[in-house]
Design a protein around this motif. Sequence first.
Motif, PDB file in Angstrom:
ATOM      1  N   CYS A 122      -1.917  -7.802  -4.263  1.00 33.70           N
ATOM      2  CA  CYS A 122      -2.954  -7.021  -4.917  1.00 33.70           C
ATOM      3  C   CYS A 122      -2.376  -5.986  -5.864  1.00 33.70           C
ATOM      4  N   ASP A 123      -2.890  -5.979  -7.090  1.00 36.45           N
ATOM      5  CA  ASP A 123      -2.618  -4.853  -7.986  1.00 36.45           C
ATOM      6  C   ASP A 123      -3.788  -3.895  -7.781  1.00 36.45           C
ATOM      7  N   ILE A 124      -3.512  -2.741  -7.216  1.00 41.11           N
ATOM      8  CA  ILE A 124      -4.630  -1.865  -6.827  1.00 41.11           C
ATOM      9  C   ILE A 124      -5.374  -1.272  -8.025  1.00 41.11           C
ATOM     10  N   SER A 139      -0.344  13.856 -12.249  1.00 36.90           N
ATOM     11  CA  SER A 139      -1.049  12.869 -11.416  1.00 36.90           C
ATOM     12  C   SER A 139      -1.007  13.261  -9.943  1.00 36.90           C
ATOM     13  N   LYS A 140       0.140  13.764  -9.491  1.00 34.19           N
ATOM     14  CA  LYS A 140       0.272  14.064  -8.068  1.00 34.19           C
ATOM     15  C   LYS A 140      -0.467  15.352  -7.688  1.00 34.19           C
ATOM     16  N   ALA A 141      -0.637  16.272  -8.667  1.00 33.32           N
ATOM     17  CA  ALA A 141      -1.460  17.454  -8.414  1.00 33.32           C
ATOM     18  C   ALA A 141      -2.928  17.036  -8.288  1.00 33.32           C
ATOM     19  N   GLY A 149      10.185   0.916   0.351  1.00 35.66           N
ATOM     20  CA  GLY A 149      10.358   2.365   0.434  1.00 35.66           C
ATOM     21  C   GLY A 149       9.472   3.048   1.461  1.00 35.66           C
ATOM     22  N   ILE A 150       8.791   4.087   1.009  1.00 37.23           N
ATOM     23  CA  ILE A 150       7.958   4.898   1.897  1.00 37.23           C
ATOM     24  C   ILE A 150       6.845   4.058   2.516  1.00 37.23           C
ATOM     25  N   GLY A 151       6.221   3.200   1.703  1.00 36.92           N
ATOM     26  CA  GLY A 151       5.114   2.374   2.200  1.00 36.92           C
ATOM     27  C   GLY A 151       5.553   1.417   3.296  1.00 36.92           C
ATOM     28  N   ALA A 156       3.788  13.940 -16.730  1.00 34.76           N
ATOM     29  CA  ALA A 156       2.621  13.107 -16.411  1.00 34.76           C
ATOM     30  C   ALA A 156       2.573  12.831 -14.908  1.00 34.76           C
ATOM     31  N   TYR A 157       3.742  12.627 -14.317  1.00 35.63           N
ATOM     32  CA  TYR A 157       3.810  12.383 -12.867  1.00 35.63           C
ATOM     33  C   TYR A 157       3.325  13.608 -12.084  1.00 35.63           C
ATOM     34  N   SER A 158       3.827  14.784 -12.456  1.00 33.80           N
ATOM     35  CA  SER A 158       3.410  16.011 -11.767  1.00 33.80           C
ATOM     36  C   SER A 158       1.902  16.191 -11.873  1.00 33.80           C
ATOM     37  N   ILE A 170       3.724   5.122  -9.115  1.00 32.53           N
ATOM     38  CA  ILE A 170       4.896   4.940  -9.975  1.00 32.53           C
ATOM     39  C   ILE A 170       5.361   6.298 -10.465  1.00 32.53           C
ATOM     40  N   TYR A 171       6.645   6.381 -10.787  1.00 31.23           N
ATOM     41  CA  TYR A 171       7.141   7.662 -11.281  1.00 31.23           C
ATOM     42  C   TYR A 171       8.206   7.532 -12.364  1.00 31.23           C
ATOM     43  N   PRO A 172       7.929   6.683 -13.388  1.00 26.60           N
ATOM     44  CA  PRO A 172       8.892   6.649 -14.492  1.00 26.60           C
ATOM     45  C   PRO A 172       8.937   8.006 -15.192  1.00 26.60           C
ATOM     46  N   ILE A 180      12.305  14.640  -2.075  1.00 26.01           N
ATOM     47  CA  ILE A 180      13.009  13.488  -2.657  1.00 26.01           C
ATOM     48  C   ILE A 180      13.453  12.561  -1.536  1.00 26.01           C
ATOM     49  N   ILE A 181      12.987  11.317  -1.623  1.00 24.46           N
ATOM     50  CA  ILE A 181      13.201  10.336  -0.553  1.00 24.46           C
ATOM     51  C   ILE A 181      13.967   9.145  -1.127  1.00 24.46           C
ATOM     52  N   ASP A 182      14.972   8.726  -0.403  1.00 24.39           N
ATOM     53  CA  ASP A 182      15.856   7.659  -0.867  1.00 24.39           C
ATOM     54  C   ASP A 182      15.165   6.297  -0.734  1.00 24.39           C
ATOM     55  N   THR A 183      14.623   5.791  -1.861  1.00 27.54           N
ATOM     56  CA  THR A 183      13.919   4.495  -1.848  1.00 27.54           C
ATOM     57  C   THR A 183      14.392   3.650  -3.029  1.00 27.54           C
ATOM     58  N   GLU A 184      13.966   2.381  -3.019  1.00 27.70           N
ATOM     59  CA  GLU A 184      14.310   1.488  -4.146  1.00 27.70           C
ATOM     60  C   GLU A 184      13.740   2.022  -5.451  1.00 27.70           C
ATOM     61  N   GLY A 185      12.514   2.518  -5.372  1.00 30.80           N
ATOM     62  CA  GLY A 185      11.863   3.052  -6.577  1.00 30.80           C
ATOM     63  C   GLY A 185      12.672   4.200  -7.151  1.00 30.80           C
ATOM     64  N   LEU A 186      13.173   5.060  -6.276  1.00 34.49           N
ATOM     65  CA  LEU A 186      13.961   6.207  -6.728  1.00 34.49           C
ATOM     66  C   LEU A 186      15.256   5.726  -7.374  1.00 34.49           C
ATOM     67  N   ALA A 194      -1.034  -4.029   1.128  1.00 38.78           N
ATOM     68  CA  ALA A 194      -1.506  -4.454  -0.205  1.00 38.78           C
ATOM     69  C   ALA A 194      -0.419  -4.103  -1.203  1.00 38.78           C
ATOM     70  N   ASP A 195       0.162  -5.124  -1.805  1.00 40.45           N
ATOM     71  CA  ASP A 195       1.269  -4.852  -2.731  1.00 40.45           C
ATOM     72  C   ASP A 195       1.231  -5.845  -3.883  1.00 40.45           C
ATOM     73  N   VAL A 196       1.634  -5.364  -5.056  1.00 38.01           N
ATOM     74  CA  VAL A 196       1.599  -6.199  -6.258  1.00 38.01           C
ATOM     75  C   VAL A 196       2.745  -7.214  -6.277  1.00 38.01           C
ATOM     76  N   ASN A 239      -3.006   5.667   1.022  1.00 38.55           N
ATOM     77  CA  ASN A 239      -2.895   5.501  -0.430  1.00 38.55           C
ATOM     78  C   ASN A 239      -1.491   5.884  -0.853  1.00 38.55           C
ATOM     79  N   ASN A 240      -0.599   4.901  -0.804  1.00 35.10           N
ATOM     80  CA  ASN A 240       0.819   5.167  -1.051  1.00 35.10           C
ATOM     81  C   ASN A 240       1.302   4.664  -2.409  1.00 35.10           C
ATOM     82  N   ALA A 241       0.743   3.538  -2.889  1.00 36.29           N
ATOM     83  CA  ALA A 241       1.282   2.931  -4.124  1.00 36.29           C
ATOM     84  C   ALA A 241       1.270   3.938  -5.258  1.00 36.29           C
TER      85      ALA A 241
HETATM   86  N1  LIG Z   1      10.742   8.350  -3.366  1.00 36.85           N
HETATM   87  C1  LIG Z   1      10.492   9.625  -3.586  1.00 36.85           C
HETATM   88  O1  LIG Z   1      11.402  10.463  -3.775  1.00 36.85           O
HETATM   89  C2  LIG Z   1       9.059  10.112  -3.603  1.00 36.85           C
HETATM   90  C3  LIG Z   1       8.832  11.501  -3.552  1.00 36.85           C
HETATM   91  C4  LIG Z   1       7.522  11.969  -3.578  1.00 36.85           C
HETATM   92  C5  LIG Z   1       6.463  11.074  -3.629  1.00 36.85           C
HETATM   93  N2  LIG Z   1       6.715   9.736  -3.682  1.00 36.85           N
HETATM   94  C6  LIG Z   1       5.551   8.844  -3.748  1.00 36.85           C
HETATM   95  O2  LIG Z   1       5.596   7.958  -2.657  1.00 36.85           O
HETATM   96  C7  LIG Z   1       5.005   6.701  -3.002  1.00 36.85           C
HETATM   97  C8  LIG Z   1       5.978   5.567  -2.721  1.00 36.85           C
HETATM   98  O3  LIG Z   1       7.199   5.826  -3.397  1.00 36.85           O
HETATM   99  P1  LIG Z   1       8.493   4.906  -3.169  1.00 36.85           P
HETATM  100  O4  LIG Z   1       9.655   5.700  -3.638  1.00 36.85           O
HETATM  101  O5  LIG Z   1       8.487   4.368  -1.781  1.00 36.85           O
HETATM  102  O6  LIG Z   1       8.201   3.750  -4.230  1.00 36.85           O
HETATM  103  P2  LIG Z   1       8.846   2.275  -4.395  1.00 36.85           P
HETATM  104  O7  LIG Z   1       8.850   2.034  -5.862  1.00 36.85           O
HETATM  105  O8  LIG Z   1      10.132   2.165  -3.648  1.00 36.85           O
HETATM  106  O9  LIG Z   1       7.759   1.341  -3.706  1.00 36.85           O
HETATM  107  C9  LIG Z   1       6.451   1.303  -4.239  1.00 36.85           C
HETATM  108  C10 LIG Z   1       5.707   0.063  -3.769  1.00 36.85           C
HETATM  109  O10 LIG Z   1       4.412   0.089  -4.419  1.00 36.85           O
HETATM  110  C11 LIG Z   1       4.175  -1.199  -4.983  1.00 36.85           C
HETATM  111  N3  LIG Z   1       3.276  -1.047  -6.141  1.00 36.85           N
HETATM  112  C12 LIG Z   1       3.576  -0.503  -7.340  1.00 36.85           C
HETATM  113  N4  LIG Z   1       2.521  -0.591  -8.159  1.00 36.85           N
HETATM  114  C13 LIG Z   1       1.526  -1.193  -7.457  1.00 36.85           C
HETATM  115  C14 LIG Z   1       0.197  -1.580  -7.774  1.00 36.85           C
HETATM  116  N5  LIG Z   1      -0.325  -1.392  -9.000  1.00 36.85           N
HETATM  117  N6  LIG Z   1      -0.545  -2.180  -6.814  1.00 36.85           N
HETATM  118  C15 LIG Z   1      -0.019  -2.422  -5.589  1.00 36.85           C
HETATM  119  N7  LIG Z   1       1.238  -2.103  -5.242  1.00 36.85           N
HETATM  120  C16 LIG Z   1       2.011  -1.492  -6.171  1.00 36.85           C
HETATM  121  C17 LIG Z   1       5.544  -1.738  -5.363  1.00 36.85           C
HETATM  122  O11 LIG Z   1       5.564  -3.160  -5.482  1.00 36.85           O
HETATM  123  C18 LIG Z   1       6.397  -1.240  -4.181  1.00 36.85           C
HETATM  124  O12 LIG Z   1       6.369  -2.159  -3.092  1.00 36.85           O
HETATM  125  C19 LIG Z   1       4.609   6.832  -4.486  1.00 36.85           C
HETATM  126  O13 LIG Z   1       3.268   7.208  -4.583  1.00 36.85           O
HETATM  127  C20 LIG Z   1       5.516   7.950  -4.979  1.00 36.85           C
HETATM  128  O14 LIG Z   1       4.980   8.613  -6.096  1.00 36.85           O
HETATM  129  C21 LIG Z   1       7.986   9.229  -3.676  1.00 36.85           C
END
Ligand SMILES: NC(=O)c1ccc[n+]([C@@H]2O[C@H](COP(=O)([O-])OP(=O)(O)OC[C@H]3O[C@@H](n4cnc5c(N)ncnc54)[C@H](O)[C@@H]3O)[C@@H](O)[C@H]2O)c1
Length: 254
Positions: A65-67, A159-161, A26-28, A155-157, A95-97, A188-194, A45-47, A91-93
Amino acid sequence: MEKLPKISEMVNLSGKRALVTGGGKGIGAAISSRLVEAGAEVTIADVDPEIHILAEELSASFAKCDITVPEQLKAAVQQAADGSSLDILVNNAGIYPPTGPIAEVSDDFVTKMLDLNVRAQYSASREAVNYMSNGGSIVNISSIAALRGGASITAYSTSKAAVIGLTKAFANELGPKKIRVNAIAPGIIDTEGLAEQGAALKEGGIDVYAAIAANPLRISGDPDYIARATLFLASDLAEFITGHLLVVDGGSTA
Ligand SMILES: NC(=O)c1ccc[n+]([C@@H]2O[C@H](COP(=O)([O-])OP(=O)(O)OC[C@H]3O[C@@H](n4cnc5c(N)ncnc54)[C@H](O)[C@@H]3O)[C@@H](O)[C@H]2O)c1
């Protein structure tokens, strides 16, 4: 008149070392790719162990790496700095469940969210600063969810604030060391996580795919837009910018 440096020189990151957390998807991944293109020596650095494949394709290094695990994080920072110096930390890693209604959010869930999205960013910056004696640039990924909240993502909001406060505080303390600290709030960005969270978010009343191009520009959020903003903040183009939150959302919060 004083001769100004050329724009191409200011975005040239040759000779600089960079670490991107969660840089494998995704973004990273987009950020890692642009930093490599600009000439930086990038460590991802990725888990997820599979990310070594992308790292090889990009000619980047990979630190599994798990950060949130201090020893693993320290080792990744040391690897990225090649034991001597680091110039850029992204600092990109994160989660946003979705969380559902406030009443259903457990303390454990809030703790997990804050641990990765906030505490680990804090720790990564603290470790990276040890290798930034020549100055540096830290870019923290926040979210527009920090600016406008959102039902089912409380919880996500939160954390990001917190990332915005962290950014401003670090910028003040580290400015005299010529370490700039900025944040980006992606829309909102089109990524695998999203995609993974899309169905659950819809249950909570958030249709991300309806929202993805629902901005004044009517453009879908692409990870590369965030990578370009990161490159700007990481480079000398942003030499006089620190403690700033750059909103990159196609105008959706305008
Ligand atoms: N996609 C969106 O719409 C959006 C919008 C605003 C902010 N963000 C933020 O952008 C960042 C990246 O989002 P994304 O959509 O690309 O996510 P993603 O889920 O597509 O990718 C996240 C990456 O982080 C890695 N990761 C997760 N937990 C980790 C850990 N503990 N240690 C190391 N690596 C870990 C995952 O393996 C994955 O490669 C996040 O912080 C997210 O909150 C995303």
